[in-house]
Scaffold this motif. Sequence first.
Motif, PDB file in Angstrom:
ATOM      1  N   VAL A 111       2.369  -0.567  -6.130  1.00  0.00           N
ATOM      2  CA  VAL A 111       1.963   0.233  -4.980  1.00  0.00           C
ATOM      3  C   VAL A 111       0.515   0.658  -5.185  1.00  0.00           C
ATOM      4  O   VAL A 111       0.203   1.358  -6.151  1.00  0.00           O
ATOM      5  CB  VAL A 111       2.864   1.462  -4.809  1.00  0.00           C
ATOM      6  CG1 VAL A 111       2.496   2.215  -3.534  1.00  0.00           C
ATOM      7  CG2 VAL A 111       4.334   1.045  -4.777  1.00  0.00           C
ATOM      8  N   SER A 112      -0.341   0.248  -4.288  1.00  0.00           N
ATOM      9  CA  SER A 112      -1.761   0.587  -4.389  1.00  0.00           C
ATOM     10  C   SER A 112      -2.061   1.851  -3.597  1.00  0.00           C
ATOM     11  O   SER A 112      -1.427   2.129  -2.583  1.00  0.00           O
ATOM     12  CB  SER A 112      -2.609  -0.566  -3.873  1.00  0.00           C
ATOM     13  OG  SER A 112      -2.349  -0.797  -2.502  1.00  0.00           O
ATOM     14  N   SER A 113      -3.026   2.588  -4.074  1.00  0.00           N
ATOM     15  CA  SER A 113      -3.373   3.866  -3.418  1.00  0.00           C
ATOM     16  C   SER A 113      -4.426   3.658  -2.345  1.00  0.00           C
ATOM     17  O   SER A 113      -4.998   2.603  -2.197  1.00  0.00           O
ATOM     18  CB  SER A 113      -3.881   4.858  -4.460  1.00  0.00           C
ATOM     19  OG  SER A 113      -4.981   4.326  -5.150  1.00  0.00           O
TER      20      SER A 113
ATOM     21  N   PRO B 140       2.123   5.309  -5.497  1.00  0.00           N
ATOM     22  CA  PRO B 140       1.607   4.580  -6.667  1.00  0.00           C
ATOM     23  C   PRO B 140       2.467   4.786  -7.919  1.00  0.00           C
ATOM     24  O   PRO B 140       2.598   3.862  -8.731  1.00  0.00           O
ATOM     25  CB  PRO B 140       0.202   5.154  -6.837  1.00  0.00           C
ATOM     26  CG  PRO B 140      -0.208   5.536  -5.457  1.00  0.00           C
ATOM     27  CD  PRO B 140       1.055   6.052  -4.807  1.00  0.00           C
TER      28      PRO B 140
ATOM     29  N   GLN C 216       0.833  -1.196   0.000  1.00  0.00           N
ATOM     30  CA  GLN C 216       0.000   0.000   0.000  1.00  0.00           C
ATOM     31  C   GLN C 216       0.870   1.249   0.000  1.00  0.00           C
ATOM     32  O   GLN C 216       2.031   1.220   0.457  1.00  0.00           O
ATOM     33  CB  GLN C 216      -0.905   0.009   1.223  1.00  0.00           C
ATOM     34  CG  GLN C 216      -2.047  -1.002   1.160  1.00  0.00           C
ATOM     35  CD  GLN C 216      -3.028  -0.835   2.298  1.00  0.00           C
ATOM     36  OE1 GLN C 216      -2.666  -0.363   3.385  1.00  0.00           O
ATOM     37  NE2 GLN C 216      -4.270  -1.222   2.069  1.00  0.00           N
TER      38      GLN C 216
END
Length: 118
Positions: A116-118, A87, A13
């Motif tokens: 990378v997730s927001s 991200p 994340q």
Amino acid sequence: QVHLAESGGGLVQAGGSLRLSCVASGTNFRFGAMGWFRQAPGKQRELVAGIVSAGNKKYLDSVKGRFTISRDNYKNDVYLQMNNLKPEDTAVYYCNGGKRNLGSEGYWGQGTQVTVSS
């Protein structure tokens, strides 16, 4: 035959951390320069961080203060500590090692995906 093997990629994340490792084998010489490049979909491969024999380091402006490159002085191993990931850091990360310089003159690993997730 020279082989660079990356590990440590994954899904994290935003704000999280990852540590990439690159272990070299098949060499009978020490790389004068080692580094990490990345390539996002539809974009050119770019140098993220590099380190040369004298210990000098350079970073892509957008990762300064967040990423740290380090190297085992007795081996052709290089690491990339990535903190506060964003991200826009999402890409395939490639290890690179060269006798003198980074880039096309040297050797490449197969790449490790960082998402990378927001």
